[in-house]
Write a protein that holds these residues in place. Sequence first.
Motif, PDB file in Angstrom:
ATOM      1  N   GLU A   1      -0.133  -6.296  -1.215  1.00 32.18           N
ATOM      2  CA  GLU A   1      -1.128  -5.228  -1.029  1.00 32.18           C
ATOM      3  C   GLU A   1      -1.184  -4.276  -2.212  1.00 32.18           C
ATOM      4  O   GLU A   1      -1.337  -3.078  -2.057  1.00 32.18           O
ATOM      5  CB  GLU A   1      -0.856  -4.460   0.275  1.00 32.18           C
ATOM      6  CG  GLU A   1      -1.089  -5.262   1.544  1.00 32.18           C
ATOM      7  CD  GLU A   1      -2.527  -5.755   1.690  1.00 32.18           C
ATOM      8  OE1 GLU A   1      -2.719  -6.853   2.207  1.00 32.18           O
ATOM      9  OE2 GLU A   1      -3.461  -5.039   1.244  1.00 32.18           O
ATOM     10  N   LYS A   2      -1.024  -4.824  -3.427  1.00 30.72           N
ATOM     11  CA  LYS A   2      -1.106  -4.014  -4.640  1.00 30.72           C
ATOM     12  C   LYS A   2      -2.222  -4.504  -5.559  1.00 30.72           C
ATOM     13  O   LYS A   2      -2.215  -4.256  -6.759  1.00 30.72           O
ATOM     14  CB  LYS A   2       0.243  -4.046  -5.391  1.00 30.72           C
ATOM     15  CG  LYS A   2       1.400  -3.460  -4.604  1.00 30.72           C
ATOM     16  CD  LYS A   2       2.693  -3.558  -5.395  1.00 30.72           C
ATOM     17  CE  LYS A   2       3.883  -3.037  -4.611  1.00 30.72           C
ATOM     18  NZ  LYS A   2       3.807  -1.630  -4.307  1.00 30.72           N
TER      19      LYS A   2
ATOM     20  N   ARG B   1       9.403  -3.157   0.101  1.00 30.86           N
ATOM     21  CA  ARG B   1       8.109  -3.569   0.637  1.00 30.86           C
ATOM     22  C   ARG B   1       6.975  -2.834  -0.048  1.00 30.86           C
ATOM     23  O   ARG B   1       5.988  -3.410  -0.465  1.00 30.86           O
ATOM     24  CB  ARG B   1       8.072  -3.311   2.152  1.00 30.86           C
ATOM     25  CG  ARG B   1       8.840  -4.345   2.922  1.00 30.86           C
ATOM     26  CD  ARG B   1       9.041  -3.907   4.341  1.00 30.86           C
ATOM     27  NE  ARG B   1       9.848  -2.692   4.417  1.00 30.86           N
ATOM     28  CZ  ARG B   1      10.602  -2.376   5.456  1.00 30.86           C
ATOM     29  NH1 ARG B   1      10.632  -3.165   6.506  1.00 30.86           N
ATOM     30  NH2 ARG B   1      11.305  -1.273   5.470  1.00 30.86           N
ATOM     31  N   THR B   2       7.115  -1.529  -0.135  1.00 30.71           N
ATOM     32  CA  THR B   2       6.044  -0.751  -0.764  1.00 30.71           C
ATOM     33  C   THR B   2       6.582   0.133  -1.874  1.00 30.71           C
ATOM     34  O   THR B   2       5.853   0.943  -2.424  1.00 30.71           O
ATOM     35  CB  THR B   2       5.347   0.144   0.281  1.00 30.71           C
ATOM     36  OG1 THR B   2       6.326   1.024   0.850  1.00 30.71           O
ATOM     37  CG2 THR B   2       4.714  -0.687   1.377  1.00 30.71           C
TER      38      THR B   2
ATOM     39  N   ALA C   1       5.814   0.872   6.032  1.00 32.95           N
ATOM     40  CA  ALA C   1       5.395   1.318   4.702  1.00 32.95           C
ATOM     41  C   ALA C   1       6.535   1.966   3.929  1.00 32.95           C
ATOM     42  O   ALA C   1       6.307   2.547   2.887  1.00 32.95           O
ATOM     43  CB  ALA C   1       4.236   2.301   4.827  1.00 32.95           C
TER      44      ALA C   1
END
Length: 343
Positions: free
Chosen positions: A35-36, A71-72, A127
């Motif tokens: 998701e980047k 993860r984030t 997140a």
Amino acid sequence: MAHGSLQPGGVRPTSRDVARLAGVSQATVSLVLGEKWRGRVSERTAGLVRDAARELGYRPNLAARNLRLGRTRTALLVVPALTNEFFARVYTGAAAVAAEHDFGVVLYPSPEGVGPARDPFASARAALDGVIASSMAAEALTAIHGSDLPLVMLDSDPADPGAAAHVNLDIADGMRQMTDHLLALGHRRFVHLASAVTSWTFDVRARALATALDRVPDAVVRTVPAPLDVGSAREATERALAGPGPRPTAIVCDDDILAAGACKAVRRLGLRVPEDISVTGFDDLALATAVEPELTTIRLPAERVGERGMSALLAVLEGRPPEEGDLPVELVARGSSAPAPVG
């Protein structure tokens, strides 16, 4: 032919397989599935990658990915309040180290102040990669302990078993330095203006002061608790100085905010700091040099606490042992302490 979650021979599909099917690089697969991708990869390409991953039944190895990258790449910093400069400086240090490792730090003040921190993870758990909690009581972190995220505790009880790592200041040595400074100036009658907040860091200060004064036969100390604001500290000090018996010659405060209130009380009673009564603080906030006379206090390297805390979290995430040892603190002697008055 439809693709299942396992390749022929029972081999689980890899990101290389996804990249080959989608006609893109492995780096692009990592960006999309992490998701980047926004701003780096087109919507069409992202769709191709997701379709390929779905067709192959590809599932990233989350455990390995979390240890390697997170993860984030986001950490949560929990503090008791945003109004105290110390925690702002802790955040500055943590954020500086985080930025060097492409991590972000989200600041979360406990809504109950020094009470239990409500669970911030109901919507945000996925997140976050880990939690750093500064100057919080262990019982206030129940929700965080139950989050299954790595927890690093700062300026907190090192005996608490719920943390993956601890970063502490040598608070006891700081209070010993302050007590030795005042004893060398001839002070023997003390008031300890203690924080009314129940936490490990303030308990350590009280024990260290009591232990240091126990070694001096003619030293006496009276403990007076006060909430952590200037007005409450002033009122508590006025009550303490109006009490019976010989007037104390030194007021040892648990932090600089309390010390500012103590200085106001001394002046309101027509006395002088430090000629009649010495007043000392703890923390070396900006306030310490804003008052007159400037405060004798203990300098705490708050930014270093934040830096070490973030470094410890990164070490835990990468499976490395975090750095050990308490951070040293330093006595800063200024105008609010002087030799005890005679008599």
